[in-house]
Design a protein around this motif. Sequence first.
Motif, PDB file in Angstrom:
ATOM      1  N   SER A   6       0.573  -1.692   0.125  1.00 37.89           N
ATOM      2  CA  SER A   6       0.228  -0.409  -0.057  1.00 37.89           C
ATOM      3  C   SER A   6       0.980   1.232  -0.314  1.00 37.89           C
ATOM      4  CB  SER A   6      -0.885   0.183   0.862  1.00 37.89           C
ATOM      5  OG  SER A   6      -1.301  -1.130   1.263  1.00 37.89           O
ATOM      6  N   VAL A  33      -3.937  -3.936  -7.058  1.00 38.38           N
ATOM      7  CA  VAL A  33      -5.629  -3.759  -6.915  1.00 38.38           C
ATOM      8  C   VAL A  33      -5.814  -2.235  -8.639  1.00 38.38           C
ATOM      9  CG1 VAL A  33      -7.182  -1.934  -5.809  1.00 38.38           C
ATOM     10  CG2 VAL A  33      -5.531  -3.713  -4.637  1.00 38.38           C
ATOM     11  N   ALA A  71      -7.271   0.338 -10.367  1.00 38.80           N
ATOM     12  CA  ALA A  71      -7.644   1.997 -10.111  1.00 38.80           C
ATOM     13  C   ALA A  71      -8.698   2.183 -10.164  1.00 38.80           C
ATOM     14  CB  ALA A  71      -6.429   2.677 -10.929  1.00 38.80           C
ATOM     15  N   THR A 120     -11.753   0.367  -9.638  1.00 34.76           N
ATOM     16  CA  THR A 120     -12.927   0.297  -8.336  1.00 34.76           C
ATOM     17  C   THR A 120     -11.623   0.833  -7.485  1.00 34.76           C
ATOM     18  OG1 THR A 120     -12.691  -2.046  -9.808  1.00 34.76           O
ATOM     19  CG2 THR A 120     -12.912  -1.887  -7.021  1.00 34.76           C
ATOM     20  N   ALA A 121     -10.921   1.040  -7.025  1.00 33.12           N
ATOM     21  CA  ALA A 121      -9.987   2.251  -5.765  1.00 33.12           C
ATOM     22  C   ALA A 121     -10.746   3.424  -6.130  1.00 33.12           C
ATOM     23  CB  ALA A 121      -9.150   2.389  -5.648  1.00 33.12           C
ATOM     24  N   GLU A 122     -11.098   4.009  -7.361  1.00 39.58           N
ATOM     25  CA  GLU A 122     -11.660   5.485  -7.739  1.00 39.58           C
ATOM     26  C   GLU A 122     -12.803   5.950  -7.338  1.00 39.58           C
ATOM     27  OE1 GLU A 122     -10.230   8.217  -8.138  1.00 39.58           O
ATOM     28  OE2 GLU A 122      -8.222   7.219  -7.455  1.00 39.58           O
ATOM     29  N   ALA A 146     -14.416   3.204  -4.830  1.00 30.66           N
ATOM     30  CA  ALA A 146     -14.559   3.340  -3.655  1.00 30.66           C
ATOM     31  C   ALA A 146     -14.156   4.519  -3.043  1.00 30.66           C
ATOM     32  CB  ALA A 146     -13.915   1.997  -2.999  1.00 30.66           C
ATOM     33  N   ARG A 147     -13.562   5.565  -3.130  1.00 29.17           N
ATOM     34  CA  ARG A 147     -12.883   6.889  -2.492  1.00 29.17           C
ATOM     35  C   ARG A 147     -14.112   7.566  -3.302  1.00 29.17           C
ATOM     36  NH1 ARG A 147      -7.550   5.660  -4.673  1.00 29.17           N
ATOM     37  NH2 ARG A 147      -6.469   5.378  -3.099  1.00 29.17           N
ATOM     38  N   THR A 174     -13.452   4.835   3.419  1.00 30.24           N
ATOM     39  CA  THR A 174     -11.908   4.966   4.148  1.00 30.24           C
ATOM     40  C   THR A 174     -11.367   3.704   5.179  1.00 30.24           C
ATOM     41  OG1 THR A 174     -12.024   6.400   5.123  1.00 30.24           O
ATOM     42  CG2 THR A 174     -12.173   7.057   3.107  1.00 30.24           C
ATOM     43  N   TRP A 194     -11.889   0.141   3.857  1.00 29.12           N
ATOM     44  CA  TRP A 194     -11.212   0.756   2.854  1.00 29.12           C
ATOM     45  C   TRP A 194     -10.615  -1.062   2.471  1.00 29.12           C
ATOM     46  CZ3 TRP A 194     -10.254   2.982  -2.426  1.00 29.12           C
ATOM     47  CH2 TRP A 194      -9.142   2.270  -2.619  1.00 29.12           C
ATOM     48  N   VAL A 206     -12.152  -3.683  -0.553  1.00 34.52           N
ATOM     49  CA  VAL A 206     -11.358  -3.196  -1.714  1.00 34.52           C
ATOM     50  C   VAL A 206     -10.040  -3.513  -2.198  1.00 34.52           C
ATOM     51  CG1 VAL A 206     -10.958  -1.519  -3.145  1.00 34.52           C
ATOM     52  CG2 VAL A 206     -13.084  -1.449  -1.669  1.00 34.52           C
ATOM     53  N   VAL A 207      -9.560  -3.035  -0.881  1.00 34.84           N
ATOM     54  CA  VAL A 207      -7.489  -4.007  -1.235  1.00 34.84           C
ATOM     55  C   VAL A 207      -7.644  -5.761  -0.468  1.00 34.84           C
ATOM     56  CG1 VAL A 207      -5.370  -4.022  -0.205  1.00 34.84           C
ATOM     57  CG2 VAL A 207      -6.649  -1.701  -0.177  1.00 34.84           C
TER      58      VAL A 207
END
Length: 259
Positions: free
Chosen positions: A84, A145, A147, A149-151, A153-154, A159, A163, A167-168
């Motif tokens: 991370s 992970v 990108a 999906t990460a965006e 989730a944000r 968080t 998160w 997610v991770v």
Amino acid sequence: MRRVLLRLVYVLALPAVLVAVWWASSAGSEDVYWPPLGTVLETFPDVWTGERWRGDVLPSMLRLAAGYSLAAVAGVALGTLIGSCRWVRAVCEPVLEFLRAVPPPVLVPVIMLFAGIGDTMKIVVIATGCVWPVLLNTVEGVRAVDAVTAETARSYGITGVAWLRHVVLRAASPQIFAGLRQALSIGIILMVISEMFAASNGLGFTIVQFQRSFAIPAMWTGILLLGLLGFVLSVLFQLVERRALAWYHGLRAAARRPG
């Protein structure tokens, strides 16, 4: 039902062939180090009685479980942190590459100096070898992970612990389980090796004692038992993996279906 039977045929066909070849090649053998398979199988129930299961097999399995669990927790935790944080990865990568290149059996004498010759030493040896595939696969899984999906989730305000969990770790879980599977086979090997050094029980200790006393058929029964235990543990791991990664296998199956 037909699919189950077909799968059983695939699973058992090669072992059956190998056993048949072993039986035929060793039949009538008078070599003290290569007894007939029939003799080994006849010796098996006499050697592995209830007392020996409690005195040797159970302690080995407990050490394996303790070392493997320790490696799994440490590998996933450190792998998540390193994967991370870019700066942590940059700092740790040279040391990790150095340490993972050192064969774990070489560290047994060193670990004995600090941990003694009891169960602690054996657990540490197992954990030291098992942690690397878990750690490295976790790092790569976390780094991969998606990108988008990460965006996404944000943007939904996910968080912190949520998160990390949803997610991770979820995205990295296929590679984490790949590392855990590799670590399981390494753990069995290190369990045996650690029990060959200054031990008073365990599968590795017992096999060496049979070899030193020239109880060769009994020694072969120990090797067979190790193979059977490895097979059973592999099957159990696959069942757990199938359940834990049901969503992942479902996605792959859906992707393979023709549109």
